[in-house]
Design an enzyme around this catalytic site. Structure first.
Site, PDB file in Angstrom:
ATOM      1  CB  ILE A  10      15.677  24.834 -47.177  1.00 24.14           C
ATOM      2  CG1 ILE A  10      16.026  23.353 -47.162  1.00 24.14           C
ATOM      3  CG2 ILE A  10      16.514  25.525 -48.254  1.00 24.14           C
ATOM      4  CD1 ILE A  10      15.009  22.421 -46.615  1.00 24.14           C
ATOM      5  N   GLY A  45      13.126  13.287 -44.357  1.00 29.90           N
ATOM      6  CA  GLY A  45      11.685  13.125 -44.572  1.00 29.90           C
ATOM      7  C   GLY A  45      11.373  13.375 -46.041  1.00 29.90           C
ATOM      8  NE  ARG A  46       4.881  14.038 -46.618  1.00 27.92           N
ATOM      9  CZ  ARG A  46       4.537  14.133 -45.342  1.00 27.92           C
ATOM     10  NH1 ARG A  46       5.252  14.869 -44.507  1.00 27.92           N
ATOM     11  NH2 ARG A  46       3.474  13.495 -44.879  1.00 27.92           N
ATOM     12  CB  ILE A  47      11.699  18.581 -47.657  1.00 25.95           C
ATOM     13  CG1 ILE A  47      10.250  19.092 -47.803  1.00 25.95           C
ATOM     14  CG2 ILE A  47      12.688  19.610 -48.212  1.00 25.95           C
ATOM     15  CD1 ILE A  47       9.920  20.344 -46.995  1.00 25.95           C
ATOM     16  CD  GLU A  98      12.493  32.940 -40.998  1.00 21.32           C
ATOM     17  OE1 GLU A  98      11.308  33.001 -41.374  1.00 21.32           O
ATOM     18  OE2 GLU A  98      13.201  31.956 -41.187  1.00 21.32           O
ATOM     19  NE  ARG A 132      11.919  12.727 -35.595  1.00 21.74           N
ATOM     20  CZ  ARG A 132      10.627  12.974 -35.738  1.00 21.74           C
ATOM     21  NH1 ARG A 132       9.861  13.090 -34.676  1.00 21.74           N
ATOM     22  NH2 ARG A 132      10.080  13.111 -36.920  1.00 21.74           N
ATOM     23  CG  HIS A 164      10.787  31.296 -44.513  1.00 19.77           C
ATOM     24  ND1 HIS A 164      10.656  31.062 -43.161  1.00 19.77           N
ATOM     25  CD2 HIS A 164      10.264  30.205 -45.117  1.00 19.77           C
ATOM     26  CE1 HIS A 164      10.072  29.882 -42.967  1.00 19.77           C
ATOM     27  NE2 HIS A 164       9.818  29.352 -44.149  1.00 19.77           N
ATOM     28  NE  ARG A 169       9.508  26.590 -39.301  1.00 19.57           N
ATOM     29  CZ  ARG A 169       8.984  26.470 -40.529  1.00 19.57           C
ATOM     30  NH1 ARG A 169       9.758  26.604 -41.586  1.00 19.57           N
ATOM     31  NH2 ARG A 169       7.699  26.233 -40.690  1.00 19.57           N
TER      32      ARG A 169
HETATM   33  C1  8YV Z   1       5.932  28.947 -45.525  1.00 21.08           C
HETATM   34  C2  8YV Z   1       7.205  27.022 -44.487  1.00 21.08           C
HETATM   35  O1  8YV Z   1       6.713  30.049 -45.829  1.00 21.08           O
HETATM   36  O2  8YV Z   1       5.686  25.313 -44.961  1.00 21.08           O
HETATM   37  C3  8YV Z   1       6.496  25.772 -44.177  1.00 21.08           C
HETATM   38  O3  8YV Z   1       6.758  25.222 -43.105  1.00 21.08           O
HETATM   39  O4  8YV Z   1       8.108  27.388 -43.829  1.00 21.08           O
HETATM   40  C4  8YV Z   1       6.822  27.794 -45.681  1.00 21.08           C
HETATM   41  O5  8YV Z   1       6.311  26.991 -46.675  1.00 21.08           O
HETATM   42  C5  8YV Z   1       5.233  29.266 -44.276  1.00 21.08           C
HETATM   43  O6  8YV Z   1       4.653  28.218 -43.609  1.00 21.08           O
HETATM   44  C6  8YV Z   1       4.141  30.254 -44.641  1.00 21.08           C
HETATM   45  O7  8YV Z   1       3.725  30.870 -43.603  1.00 21.08           O
END
Ligand code: 8YV
Length: 328
Positions: A244, A167-169, A275, A189, A293, A246
């Site tokens: 990076i 995706g974007r990332i 976490e 997917r 995180h 989940r």
């Molecule tokens: C944040 C993230 O740490 O954007 C996300 O999905 O995992 C992180 O950018 C998180 O959402 C902040 O609560």
């Protein structure tokens, strides 16, 4: 006295109501929610039920983070809820299917964090493959003078890198790795039309053809333990895992076992299954880089995430729509 933003919309009875904060948020965002939106805060523990009895009917919007979210049980207690405004791109902590069934919109903060998360992913690749943190620990422990040079590491330039989730990332990571002359392939997917990268039909096929496997897929039920023992075994003793996305996407127990047994070369992890708890067995390993995180945790990106969160809230309060809605 600052006029609260909800008051502006009292004329439209469907959107007159209160904003609720669920879970911890960036301190400046919490302050703004209180001072400019007169937001309530959902208490934890015993007070929660009583609070929901007293205020549940008045809540029309929730602001939460990707770490806390809103589940179906909480939605049930907020019968007039129209929007879950999520600080973060990942919204797996919110039950988006239940939200859709109830006509509740959910927004996230895409794009604004892509660069920082991709930068950190590349940082983790370099740190893990070149053993940067491990070498730094070696110097600090006085081992350089006592033992001589640390063991050799591996080269990053030219490595074969597989990305799960283009995706974007994932795309931003792939683009950066071009600068290291890496050969990038991916699993997603769906195969992406016109992508310059080779597609692997499954995570195991991808893992067995690369040196470094990067997880950039969304969390949630659809990707739970997608990177299971078989995928990690396919990555093998010379392979590195970077996550990076989940912690839920990986079988964490299997990963630790394989790392400890030398059946995986190393791992760079910004996310974990439970976490902020990181298993002791992982803390004991030297071939892992462990981060709390922090993918999006820069001043610039968090400010942009905060601004987009408030834009979504404002838009919802103004006309009932969202600037960056998610689609389940
Ligand atoms: C944040 C993230 O740490 O954007 C996300 O999905 O995992 C992180 O950018 C998180 O959402 C902040 O609560």
């Amino acid at each position: 006295m600052v006029a609260v933003k909800t008051a502006v919309h009292q004329s439209d009875s469907s959107r007159s109501g209160r904003v609720l904060r669920v879970g911890p948020l960036k301190p400046s965002l919490m302050d703004t929610l209180v001072s400019e939106y007169d937001a309530l805060e959902l208490p934890e523990g015993d007070e929660r039920d009583q609070f929901l009895d007293a205020h549940g009917e008045s809540i029309i919007a929730v602001v939460t983070s990707g770490r806390t979210g809103v589940d179906a049980a909480l939605m049930e207690r907020l019968p007039r809820l129209g929007a879950v405004v999520n600080f973060g791109v990942g919204y797996d902590a919110t039950d988006v299917d239940s939200a859709a069934e109830r006509g509740i919109g959910v927004s996230n903060t895409p794009d604004v964090l892509t660069d920082c998360v991709a930068d950190l992913a590349v940082g983790l690749v370099i740190d893990t493959v070149r053993g940067v943190s491990s070498a730094e620990r070696f110097v600090r422990a006085g081992r350089w003078a006592a033992e001589g040079n640390p063991p050799l590491t591996r080269q990053v330039t030219g490595k074969r890198v597989g990305i799960i989730g283009m995706g974007r990332i994932g795309s931003a990571i792939a683009h950066r790795l071009g600068g290291f002359r890496c050969t990038v392939s991916y699993h997603n997917r769906h195969e992406i039309d016109g992508s310059p990268y080779a597609y692997a039909a499954g995570p195991t096929a991808l893992a067995e053809s690369v040196d470094v496997l990067i997880i950039a897929a969304s969390g949630g039920a659809g990707t739970a333990q997608l990177v299971d023992r078989a995928v990690l075994e396919a990555l093998g003793p010379q392979g590195y895992l970077i996550n990076i996305a989940r912690g839920s996407v990986v079988d964490e127990e299997a990963m630790i076992e394989l790392l400890a047994a030398g059946q995986l070369a190393g791992a760079g992890l910004d996310v974990f299954a439970h976490e902020p708890n990181v298993p002791a067995a992982l803390l004991a390993l030297d071939n892992v880089v462990l981060l709390p995180h922090v993918g999006s945790a820069t001043v610039e990106t968090r400010a942009a995430m905060e601004a987009l969160t408030l834009e979504n809230l404002d838009r919802f309060l103004a006309d009932g729509t969202l600037v960056t809605p998610v689609t389940p």
